[in-house]
Design a protein around this motif. Structure first.
Motif, PDB file in Angstrom:
ATOM      1  N   LEU A  31      63.606  13.190  58.416  1.00 20.50           N
ATOM      2  CA  LEU A  31      63.128  14.213  57.492  1.00 20.50           C
ATOM      3  C   LEU A  31      63.493  15.617  57.958  1.00 20.50           C
ATOM      4  O   LEU A  31      63.709  16.506  57.130  1.00 20.50           O
ATOM      5  N   ALA A  32      63.561  15.823  59.259  1.00 21.53           N
ATOM      6  CA  ALA A  32      63.900  17.147  59.780  1.00 21.53           C
ATOM      7  C   ALA A  32      65.326  17.537  59.412  1.00 21.53           C
ATOM      8  O   ALA A  32      65.638  18.722  59.312  1.00 21.53           O
ATOM      9  N   GLY A  33      66.186  16.550  59.183  1.00 24.99           N
ATOM     10  CA  GLY A  33      67.582  16.834  58.851  1.00 24.99           C
ATOM     11  C   GLY A  33      67.869  16.894  57.365  1.00 24.99           C
ATOM     12  O   GLY A  33      69.005  17.106  56.971  1.00 24.99           O
ATOM     13  N   SER A  34      66.851  16.710  56.516  1.00 23.14           N
ATOM     14  CA  SER A  34      67.051  16.697  55.062  1.00 23.14           C
ATOM     15  C   SER A  34      65.869  17.369  54.377  1.00 23.14           C
ATOM     16  O   SER A  34      64.745  17.306  54.873  1.00 23.14           O
ATOM     17  N   PRO A  35      66.114  17.956  53.216  1.00 25.82           N
ATOM     18  CA  PRO A  35      64.996  18.549  52.485  1.00 25.82           C
ATOM     19  C   PRO A  35      63.993  17.481  52.023  1.00 25.82           C
ATOM     20  O   PRO A  35      62.800  17.722  51.986  1.00 25.82           O
ATOM     21  N   GLU A  36      64.518  16.306  51.665  1.00 31.26           N
ATOM     22  CA  GLU A  36      63.664  15.184  51.264  1.00 31.26           C
ATOM     23  C   GLU A  36      64.461  13.895  51.382  1.00 31.26           C
ATOM     24  O   GLU A  36      65.688  13.908  51.359  1.00 31.26           O
ATOM     25  N   VAL A  37      63.716  12.793  51.538  1.00 32.54           N
ATOM     26  CA  VAL A  37      64.356  11.491  51.702  1.00 32.54           C
ATOM     27  C   VAL A  37      63.589  10.490  50.857  1.00 32.54           C
ATOM     28  O   VAL A  37      62.358  10.481  50.840  1.00 32.54           O
ATOM     29  N   CYS A  38      64.331   9.629  50.165  1.00 31.98           N
ATOM     30  CA  CYS A  38      63.716   8.561  49.388  1.00 31.98           C
ATOM     31  C   CYS A  38      63.169   7.509  50.360  1.00 31.98           C
ATOM     32  O   CYS A  38      63.795   7.204  51.380  1.00 31.98           O
ATOM     33  N   ALA A  39      62.005   6.959  50.047  1.00 24.98           N
ATOM     34  CA  ALA A  39      61.378   5.959  50.916  1.00 24.98           C
ATOM     35  C   ALA A  39      62.322   4.796  51.199  1.00 24.98           C
ATOM     36  O   ALA A  39      62.322   4.252  52.313  1.00 24.98           O
ATOM     37  N   CYS A  40      63.137   4.427  50.249  1.00 26.27           N
ATOM     38  CA  CYS A  40      64.046   3.289  50.430  1.00 26.27           C
ATOM     39  C   CYS A  40      65.107   3.548  51.497  1.00 26.27           C
ATOM     40  O   CYS A  40      65.646   2.618  52.090  1.00 26.27           O
ATOM     41  N   ASP A  41      65.389   4.817  51.792  1.00 27.57           N
ATOM     42  CA  ASP A  41      66.420   5.153  52.773  1.00 27.57           C
ATOM     43  C   ASP A  41      65.949   5.056  54.219  1.00 27.57           C
ATOM     44  O   ASP A  41      66.763   5.058  55.142  1.00 27.57           O
ATOM     45  N   PHE A  42      64.654   4.968  54.444  1.00 31.83           N
ATOM     46  CA  PHE A  42      64.150   4.890  55.816  1.00 31.83           C
ATOM     47  C   PHE A  42      64.410   3.534  56.458  1.00 31.83           C
ATOM     48  O   PHE A  42      64.432   3.428  57.679  1.00 31.83           O
ATOM     49  N   THR A  43      64.626   2.497  55.662  1.00 31.62           N
ATOM     50  CA  THR A  43      64.882   1.176  56.253  1.00 31.62           C
ATOM     51  C   THR A  43      66.168   1.190  57.066  1.00 31.62           C
ATOM     52  O   THR A  43      66.271   0.497  58.074  1.00 31.62           O
ATOM     53  N   THR A  44      67.138   1.989  56.661  1.00 31.82           N
ATOM     54  CA  THR A  44      68.407   2.074  57.368  1.00 31.82           C
ATOM     55  C   THR A  44      68.268   2.830  58.686  1.00 31.82           C
ATOM     56  O   THR A  44      68.711   2.356  59.730  1.00 31.82           O
ATOM     57  N   CYS A  45      67.619   3.979  58.658  1.00 33.44           N
ATOM     58  CA  CYS A  45      67.521   4.798  59.874  1.00 33.44           C
ATOM     59  C   CYS A  45      66.547   4.205  60.891  1.00 33.44           C
ATOM     60  O   CYS A  45      66.703   4.422  62.084  1.00 33.44           O
ATOM     61  N   CYS A  46      65.575   3.462  60.411  1.00 36.26           N
ATOM     62  CA  CYS A  46      64.536   2.946  61.312  1.00 36.26           C
ATOM     63  C   CYS A  46      64.735   1.486  61.677  1.00 36.26           C
ATOM     64  O   CYS A  46      64.041   0.963  62.548  1.00 36.26           O
ATOM     65  N   ASP A  47      65.636   0.804  60.997  1.00 33.05           N
ATOM     66  CA  ASP A  47      65.923  -0.604  61.247  1.00 33.05           C
ATOM     67  C   ASP A  47      64.674  -1.483  61.138  1.00 33.05           C
ATOM     68  O   ASP A  47      64.411  -2.324  61.993  1.00 33.05           O
ATOM     69  N   VAL A  48      63.859  -1.199  60.115  1.00 34.80           N
ATOM     70  CA  VAL A  48      62.672  -2.004  59.820  1.00 34.80           C
ATOM     71  C   VAL A  48      62.658  -2.308  58.322  1.00 34.80           C
ATOM     72  O   VAL A  48      63.377  -1.683  57.551  1.00 34.80           O
ATOM     73  N   ARG A  49      61.820  -3.246  57.926  1.00 40.09           N
ATOM     74  CA  ARG A  49      61.729  -3.625  56.521  1.00 40.09           C
ATOM     75  C   ARG A  49      60.832  -2.653  55.752  1.00 40.09           C
ATOM     76  O   ARG A  49      60.056  -1.912  56.332  1.00 40.09           O
ATOM     77  N   GLN A  50      60.941  -2.711  54.435  1.00 40.00           N
ATOM     78  CA  GLN A  50      60.225  -1.772  53.570  1.00 40.00           C
ATOM     79  C   GLN A  50      58.704  -1.789  53.759  1.00 40.00           C
ATOM     80  O   GLN A  50      58.090  -0.717  53.815  1.00 40.00           O
ATOM     81  N   PRO A  51      58.038  -2.939  53.900  1.00 39.01           N
ATOM     82  CA  PRO A  51      56.587  -2.891  54.100  1.00 39.01           C
ATOM     83  C   PRO A  51      56.196  -2.138  55.381  1.00 39.01           C
ATOM     84  O   PRO A  51      55.191  -1.423  55.408  1.00 39.01           O
ATOM     85  N   THR A  52      57.014  -2.268  56.420  1.00 41.51           N
ATOM     86  CA  THR A  52      56.746  -1.562  57.675  1.00 41.51           C
ATOM     87  C   THR A  52      56.951  -0.069  57.485  1.00 41.51           C
ATOM     88  O   THR A  52      56.152   0.743  57.969  1.00 41.51           O
TER      89      THR A  52
END
Length: 122
Positions: A31-52
């Motif tokens: 989030l610090a590197g972007s004005p906003e991020v879609c929740a679906c995009d965090f699975t890639t950067c965090c290497d976890v599944r959507q419920p997590t």
């Protein structure tokens, strides 16, 4: 005597507790590197599944670290405006200054020297 849990938690404690997880810290960095991020995009950067990801985003939201906005079926997240300022203020409070306790005062008293030990302890 047992400790009783206080009804109100220090907001700074909540802030540090929320940031004390590798996945949540990765979300914060994203989030610090972007004005906003879609929740679906965090699975890639965090290497976890959507419920997590959803769990971690909820913790960050409850701690006041992120704000969210629903747009149709998507939820977008951004850093709460005051978070960076609060972290800077905390870092400033913790930096070296006259109000801090010197490290030498935090050390344990020195143990007895080996010369004063009895033969059975040597």
């Amino acid at each position: 005597m047992a400790r009783t849990k206080t009804t109100q938690t220090d907001p700074d404690v909540k802030l540090f507790q929320a940031l004390a997880d590798p996945t949540r810290l990765a979300i914060l960095r994203e989030l610090a590197g972007s004005p906003e991020v879609c929740a679906c995009d965090f699975t890639t950067c965090c290497d976890v599944r959507q419920p997590t990801v959803s769990h971690h985003l909820r913790v960050l939201r409850e701690a006041g670290i992120v704000d969210s906005e629903r747009r149709g079926t998507w939820v977008y997240y951004r850093l709460a405006p005051a978070v960076a300022d609060r972290l800077r203020a905390l870092a400033s409070e913790l930096s070296v200054g006259p109000s801090l306790i010197p490290t030498s005062a935090l050390r344990r008293p020195a143990a007895a020297s080996p010369a004063s030990a009895t033969p059975s302890q040597a």
